[in-house]
Design a protein around this motif. Sequence first.
Motif, PDB file in Angstrom:
ATOM      1  N   SER A  13       4.982  51.990  36.238  1.00 55.97           N
ATOM      2  CA  SER A  13       6.285  51.319  36.196  1.00 55.97           C
ATOM      3  C   SER A  13       6.445  50.491  34.933  1.00 55.97           C
ATOM      4  O   SER A  13       5.473  49.937  34.406  1.00 55.97           O
ATOM      5  CB  SER A  13       6.433  50.413  37.421  1.00 55.97           C
ATOM      6  N   THR A  14       7.685  50.357  34.482  1.00 59.52           N
ATOM      7  CA  THR A  14       7.957  49.482  33.334  1.00 59.52           C
ATOM      8  C   THR A  14       7.717  48.022  33.673  1.00 59.52           C
ATOM      9  O   THR A  14       7.576  47.185  32.776  1.00 59.52           O
ATOM     10  CB  THR A  14       9.414  49.641  32.866  1.00 59.52           C
ATOM     11  N   PHE A  15       7.660  47.688  34.958  1.00 56.29           N
ATOM     12  CA  PHE A  15       7.419  46.305  35.368  1.00 56.29           C
ATOM     13  C   PHE A  15       5.921  45.973  35.441  1.00 56.29           C
ATOM     14  O   PHE A  15       5.558  44.803  35.556  1.00 56.29           O
ATOM     15  CB  PHE A  15       8.064  46.028  36.732  1.00 56.29           C
ATOM     16  N   THR A  16       5.060  46.976  35.378  1.00 59.80           N
ATOM     17  CA  THR A  16       3.623  46.746  35.572  1.00 59.80           C
ATOM     18  C   THR A  16       3.004  45.834  34.514  1.00 59.80           C
ATOM     19  O   THR A  16       2.248  44.915  34.858  1.00 59.80           O
ATOM     20  CB  THR A  16       2.878  48.088  35.669  1.00 59.80           C
ATOM     21  N   MET A 290      17.196  53.343  31.199  1.00 58.45           N
ATOM     22  CA  MET A 290      16.455  54.350  30.428  1.00 58.45           C
ATOM     23  C   MET A 290      16.593  54.123  28.935  1.00 58.45           C
ATOM     24  O   MET A 290      15.642  54.321  28.168  1.00 58.45           O
ATOM     25  CB  MET A 290      16.929  55.755  30.811  1.00 58.45           C
ATOM     26  N   ASP A 291      17.777  53.682  28.500  1.00 58.34           N
ATOM     27  CA  ASP A 291      17.996  53.442  27.081  1.00 58.34           C
ATOM     28  C   ASP A 291      17.497  52.066  26.637  1.00 58.34           C
ATOM     29  O   ASP A 291      17.343  51.817  25.440  1.00 58.34           O
ATOM     30  CB  ASP A 291      19.489  53.558  26.754  1.00 58.34           C
ATOM     31  N   GLY A 292      17.275  51.178  27.594  1.00 53.70           N
ATOM     32  CA  GLY A 292      16.861  49.818  27.283  1.00 53.70           C
ATOM     33  C   GLY A 292      15.420  49.549  27.658  1.00 53.70           C
ATOM     34  O   GLY A 292      14.492  49.790  26.867  1.00 53.70           O
ATOM     35  N   ARG A 293      15.221  49.085  28.861  1.00 51.48           N
ATOM     36  CA  ARG A 293      13.894  48.662  29.309  1.00 51.48           C
ATOM     37  C   ARG A 293      12.846  49.776  29.199  1.00 51.48           C
ATOM     38  O   ARG A 293      11.716  49.550  28.757  1.00 51.48           O
ATOM     39  CB  ARG A 293      13.979  48.171  30.755  1.00 51.48           C
ATOM     40  N   GLU A 294      13.221  50.985  29.585  1.00 53.47           N
ATOM     41  CA  GLU A 294      12.272  52.103  29.569  1.00 53.47           C
ATOM     42  C   GLU A 294      11.740  52.353  28.151  1.00 53.47           C
ATOM     43  O   GLU A 294      10.522  52.445  27.941  1.00 53.47           O
ATOM     44  CB  GLU A 294      12.988  53.354  30.105  1.00 53.47           C
ATOM     45  N   LYS A 295      12.632  52.447  27.200  1.00 52.53           N
ATOM     46  CA  LYS A 295      12.213  52.699  25.815  1.00 52.53           C
ATOM     47  C   LYS A 295      11.435  51.514  25.248  1.00 52.53           C
ATOM     48  O   LYS A 295      10.449  51.686  24.533  1.00 52.53           O
ATOM     49  CB  LYS A 295      13.442  52.991  24.952  1.00 52.53           C
ATOM     50  N   GLN A 296      11.886  50.312  25.591  1.00 52.58           N
ATOM     51  CA  GLN A 296      11.239  49.101  25.073  1.00 52.58           C
ATOM     52  C   GLN A 296       9.793  48.990  25.558  1.00 52.58           C
ATOM     53  O   GLN A 296       8.867  48.777  24.767  1.00 52.58           O
ATOM     54  CB  GLN A 296      12.047  47.887  25.523  1.00 52.58           C
ATOM     55  N   VAL A 297       9.590  49.116  26.879  1.00 55.30           N
ATOM     56  CA  VAL A 297       8.248  48.928  27.437  1.00 55.30           C
ATOM     57  C   VAL A 297       7.302  50.044  27.008  1.00 55.30           C
ATOM     58  O   VAL A 297       6.167  49.795  26.584  1.00 55.30           O
ATOM     59  CB  VAL A 297       8.303  48.810  28.973  1.00 55.30           C
ATOM     60  N   PHE A 298       7.761  51.297  27.096  1.00 56.00           N
ATOM     61  CA  PHE A 298       6.870  52.396  26.715  1.00 56.00           C
ATOM     62  C   PHE A 298       6.625  52.411  25.208  1.00 56.00           C
ATOM     63  O   PHE A 298       5.537  52.792  24.759  1.00 56.00           O
ATOM     64  CB  PHE A 298       7.406  53.733  27.232  1.00 56.00           C
TER      65      PHE A 298
END
Length: 442
Positions: A13-16, A290-298
């Motif tokens: 998860s992006t929250f992990t 997907m365009d924000g948090r997902e790209k940022q964290v990964f």
Amino acid sequence: MKKYSITVAGGGSTFTPGIVLMLLENQKRFPIRQIKFYDNDKERQEIVAKACGIYLKEHAPEISFSYSTEPENAFTDIDFVLAHIRVGKYAMREKDEKIPMKYGVVGQETCGPGGLAYGMRSIGGVIEILDYMEKYSPNAWMLNYSNPAAIVAEATRRLRPNSRILNICDMPIDLEEKMAAMCGISSRKEMTVSYYGLNHFGWWSAIYDKDGNDLMPKIRAHVKENGFADALSETNQHVDESWRETFTKAKDVYALDPDTIPNTYLKYYLYPDYVVSHSNPDYTRANEVMDGREKQVFGACRSIIERGTSAGGGFEADVHASYIVDLACAIAENTRERFLLIVPNEGAIENFDRTAMVEIPCIVGSNGYEKICQGAIPQFQRGLMEQQVSVEKLTVEAWIEGSYQKMWQAITLSKTVPSAAVAKKILDEMIKANQGFWPELK
């Protein structure tokens, strides 16, 4: 002081990463000897886990760390499971949001038909993790904050009634922090609240400071004029435009019952026409994430892996999730702290379905929770809750029985859906979209 062993279910998860940093920040009151990740998506978890492994080696080398897709490895010798899984990931969330909108219906992650679709995917995943925990670490506790929490909680009540699981949600906590800010109080922990409802479907009926002063008049006046919007801080995790709009709309939700303070999610049920007209059917909250948090964290994870160090790596502690440590501490150290939990009603709300999974204040200690009774609730809230709890129960029954009829009834009964005909069209399209995720409905 004992050191604890934790499994994070939903390791990809992006929250992990934020959860890991939050755990490290709370080591003095909740010391950890071991952190494990578990996910059924090996590739996705590996990116997050490798980056977190580098961070842990640099900042807490004494903590044992591992990650696995094998249940026996992940769930053996643990004290707590922190569960935040998303079955179908954001690709399925996008369908949850966009399919209803084709028919002029609210498309939202946990509310309306999208929330029911997500619930049908989540039930099996949460039950599976609970069973792994009980098989390999039968004395452990599962702290579940996987969405949609109301449906998941009802499913665990029906299917695993004696399990050591606490269902909790972060949204009331976020709003309580905003209310504390309205009153010039440094933390929500300095307030004592009365609250009743279902998950994402509740109301504050009383709020006092630590000296017993009534804070409701000040909060009511503030929400009447501004909603929650001007209580946002730049560090708040929910600062996308869609969340700002939700916090502003709270003033219109409040207007329906000025004696209470509403959960922001009620806008989807009380103003569904407004929500649909102010939504972009081609670019929903899932696309924002997907365009924000997902790209940022990964992106941050890949950068840490490539450089071999977490220095300047872009990880931030999820201070918003400190309630998870609070809850684990309450169980581990018997702190007897108050939390809003999702629990079987059994009379805590005296004029409401005894079998409903309600969200109310509870006192938590080493033996679990004790409910704080909220008395009788007003007819308006009771009527809304009776309808919504029936939606949730029918969804769980549809999953257990494989019943098309009950799933159609559940969607039809949702306050966000205008007719049975529209409900059927949405259901038929949802069934096709969720092949391999839902049980077969007959």
